[in-house]
Design a protein around this motif. Structure first.
Motif, PDB file in Angstrom:
ATOM      1  N   THR A   3     -14.795 -15.286 -12.614  1.00  0.00           N
ATOM      2  CA  THR A   3     -15.517 -15.568 -11.384  1.00  0.00           C
ATOM      3  C   THR A   3     -15.297 -17.034 -11.054  1.00  0.00           C
ATOM      4  O   THR A   3     -15.554 -17.904 -11.887  1.00  0.00           O
ATOM      5  CB  THR A   3     -17.030 -15.287 -11.542  1.00  0.00           C
ATOM      6  N   ILE A   4     -14.818 -17.309  -9.849  1.00  0.00           N
ATOM      7  CA  ILE A   4     -14.616 -18.675  -9.383  1.00  0.00           C
ATOM      8  C   ILE A   4     -15.872 -19.079  -8.614  1.00  0.00           C
ATOM      9  O   ILE A   4     -16.216 -18.458  -7.613  1.00  0.00           O
ATOM     10  CB  ILE A   4     -13.396 -18.788  -8.438  1.00  0.00           C
ATOM     11  N   ILE A  32     -17.483 -16.988  -5.545  1.00  0.00           N
ATOM     12  CA  ILE A  32     -18.849 -17.273  -5.090  1.00  0.00           C
ATOM     13  C   ILE A  32     -18.849 -18.674  -4.494  1.00  0.00           C
ATOM     14  O   ILE A  32     -18.546 -19.646  -5.187  1.00  0.00           O
ATOM     15  CB  ILE A  32     -19.861 -17.193  -6.243  1.00  0.00           C
ATOM     16  N   PHE A  33     -19.164 -18.764  -3.222  1.00  0.00           N
ATOM     17  CA  PHE A  33     -19.294 -20.066  -2.566  1.00  0.00           C
ATOM     18  C   PHE A  33     -20.766 -20.429  -2.624  1.00  0.00           C
ATOM     19  O   PHE A  33     -21.590 -19.934  -1.852  1.00  0.00           O
ATOM     20  CB  PHE A  33     -18.736 -20.013  -1.142  1.00  0.00           C
ATOM     21  N   ASN A  34     -21.085 -21.282  -3.563  1.00  0.00           N
ATOM     22  CA  ASN A  34     -22.462 -21.549  -3.961  1.00  0.00           C
ATOM     23  C   ASN A  34     -23.073 -22.723  -3.193  1.00  0.00           C
ATOM     24  O   ASN A  34     -22.518 -23.812  -3.182  1.00  0.00           O
ATOM     25  CB  ASN A  34     -22.482 -21.842  -5.463  1.00  0.00           C
ATOM     26  N   GLU A  35     -24.229 -22.481  -2.611  1.00  0.00           N
ATOM     27  CA  GLU A  35     -24.972 -23.550  -1.938  1.00  0.00           C
ATOM     28  C   GLU A  35     -26.314 -23.783  -2.618  1.00  0.00           C
ATOM     29  O   GLU A  35     -27.208 -24.377  -2.030  1.00  0.00           O
ATOM     30  CB  GLU A  35     -25.138 -23.222  -0.461  1.00  0.00           C
ATOM     31  N   HIS A  36     -26.442 -23.295  -3.838  1.00  0.00           N
ATOM     32  CA  HIS A  36     -27.680 -23.434  -4.616  1.00  0.00           C
ATOM     33  C   HIS A  36     -27.351 -24.142  -5.930  1.00  0.00           C
ATOM     34  O   HIS A  36     -26.331 -24.794  -6.046  1.00  0.00           O
ATOM     35  CB  HIS A  36     -28.308 -22.055  -4.859  1.00  0.00           C
ATOM     36  N   ILE A  52     -15.911 -23.244 -12.541  1.00  0.00           N
ATOM     37  CA  ILE A  52     -16.689 -23.987 -11.566  1.00  0.00           C
ATOM     38  C   ILE A  52     -15.835 -25.116 -11.010  1.00  0.00           C
ATOM     39  O   ILE A  52     -15.252 -25.894 -11.762  1.00  0.00           O
ATOM     40  CB  ILE A  52     -17.980 -24.555 -12.200  1.00  0.00           C
ATOM     41  N   THR A  53     -15.766 -25.189  -9.687  1.00  0.00           N
ATOM     42  CA  THR A  53     -15.004 -26.239  -9.018  1.00  0.00           C
ATOM     43  C   THR A  53     -15.762 -26.657  -7.761  1.00  0.00           C
ATOM     44  O   THR A  53     -16.827 -26.122  -7.471  1.00  0.00           O
ATOM     45  CB  THR A  53     -13.570 -25.765  -8.692  1.00  0.00           C
TER      46      THR A  53
END
Length: 126
Positions: A3-4, A32-36, A52-53
């Motif tokens: 999972t990226i 997953i484009f994470n905003e949290h 994670i990047t």
């Protein structure tokens, strides 16, 4: 698979034009484009390994292939950057081990689990 997790919390620039080809080429991987928080994204991940990047550090094909071959208790830390940045904000780890920690921190992860660190791979810096 991997999972990226793309950390979108540090920048309002999402660079979708850079991520779309990667998502199409590696459709089997979860993005997953994470905003949290990191923990929120890690909990949502479906794969054992996560990478994670940040929005401006995009993995090259070489790095994506290396991510597909991750073994247990190894982490991938790309060291070569194509572009302007030399700051490393990209790293892989195992989902379950991250969830065992109350607050995810890569230094604490390395101290606790002593993984083999693979310092290979390249990232595009946009």
């Amino acid at each position: 698979m991997v999972t990226i997790i793309v950390d979108c919390t540090q920048s309002h620039y999402k660079f979708p034009e850079y991520w779309t080809p990667l998502r199409l080429k590696h459709a089997k991987m979860e993005f997953i484009f994470n905003e949290h928080s990191h923990m929120h994204a890690i909990e949502k991940a479906v794969n054992k390994h996560i990478f994670i990047t940040t929005t401006n550090l995009v993995p090259t094909y070489e790095t994506m292939i290396m991510l597909e071959k991750l073994r247990d208790n190894t982490i991938l830390v790309p060291k070569v950057f194509i572009g302007l940045s030399t700051k490393n904000n990209a790293v892989s780890c195992e989902k379950n081990k991250c969830l065992e920690m109350n607050d995810f921190n890569m230094n604490s992860y390395i101290d606790k689990y002593n993984p083999e660190i693979i310092e290979k791979g390249t990232m595009y810096s946009v």
